[in-house]
Design an enzyme around this catalytic site. Structure first.
Site, short mmCIF file in Angstrom:
data_model
loop_
_atom_site.label_atom_id
_atom_site.label_comp_id
_atom_site.label_asym_id
_atom_site.label_seq_id
_atom_site.Cartn_x
_atom_site.Cartn_y
_atom_site.Cartn_z
N ASP A 153 0.83 -1.21 0.00
CA ASP A 153 0.00 0.00 0.00
C ASP A 153 0.87 1.26 0.00
O ASP A 153 0.54 2.25 -0.66
CB ASP A 153 -0.92 -0.02 1.23
CG ASP A 153 -2.11 0.90 1.07
OD1 ASP A 153 -2.70 0.94 -0.03
OD2 ASP A 153 -2.45 1.60 2.04
N THR B 233 -0.66 -11.19 3.46
CA THR B 233 0.44 -12.11 3.79
C THR B 233 1.69 -11.40 4.30
O THR B 233 2.68 -12.05 4.60
CB THR B 233 0.83 -12.97 2.58
OG1 THR B 233 1.38 -12.12 1.56
CG2 THR B 233 -0.36 -13.72 2.02
N VAL C 26 2.42 -7.73 6.64
CA VAL C 26 2.25 -7.28 8.03
C VAL C 26 1.06 -7.97 8.69
O VAL C 26 1.07 -8.24 9.89
CB VAL C 26 2.08 -5.75 8.06
CG1 VAL C 26 1.71 -5.25 9.43
CG2 VAL C 26 3.37 -5.07 7.59
#
Ligand code: ADP
Length: 167
Positions: free
Chosen positions: A34, A120, A122
């Site tokens: 992100d 998958t 943090v």
């Protein structure tokens, strides 16, 4: 029928109509994939996210792609489950992320889309189980999308996705 393939790379460099990001609920930007998507798309992405968010886990919402290079036109923000051992509905929430992302993309007439390995990093979801859920859900969700690319940032994730696709 939709073609699904695993590739290795940085999802911000994908040549697809829509890129999915593993967002947090605020849609203001986070770390990992992100963070990379927000850096590449520029500060207008967080503004757009704050205007439509928050987004609950398992759901998906779209924004423009802003500074990402064409042909990318849309960013689909989906919020994965935080892994808490597996008995808190994590698998169903993850499946819902993939299903809702496809539905949102379909509404935007997307023909090609790239997914990261949602949850998958943090969020701690075991990569092999997550890959099986991704492949099973994407294969069983009706869609007009023609091409789905599962983008692995590291070699292990790529191998795990490739195995899941061979099943
Ligand atoms: P989450 O919070 O949902 O676990 P992360 O971003 O921490 O999301 O990790 C999800 C996956 O995205 C991990 O496999 C991570 O290695 C991968 N990743 C990180 N950066 C990128 C990138 N630029 N392109 C594609 N995948 C990425």
């Amino acid at each position: 029928m939709v073609a699904i393939e695993a590739v290795r790379g940085d999802i911000t460099e994908e040549h697809v109509d829509a890129v999915v990001t593993a967002a947090n609920e605020s849609l203001l930007g986070g770390g990992g994939v992100d963070g990379a998507v927000h850096r590449a798309a520029g500060p207008r992405l967080a503004q757009a996210g704050s205007a439509i968010g928050p987004c609950p886990p398992g759901d998906a919402m779209a924004t423009p792609s802003f500074d990402l290079d064409p042909p990318v036109r849309h960013i689909v923000h989906t919020v994965g489950p935080v892994w808490e051992g597996g008995d808190q509905g994590e698998a169903e929430i993850l499946a819902s992320c993939y299903r809702h992302s496809l539905q949102v993309a379909d509404e935007l007439d997307v023909r090609s889309i790239a997914f990261p390995a949602i949850a998958t990093g943090v969020h701690g979801f075991p990569a092999d189980q997550a890959a099986r859920i991704a492949v099973t859900t994407l294969r069983s969700t009706p869609t007009r999308i023609e091409q789905i690319r599962l983008v692995a940032f590291d070699h292990d994730t790529y191998e795990i996705l490739a195995v899941a696709l061979r099943r």
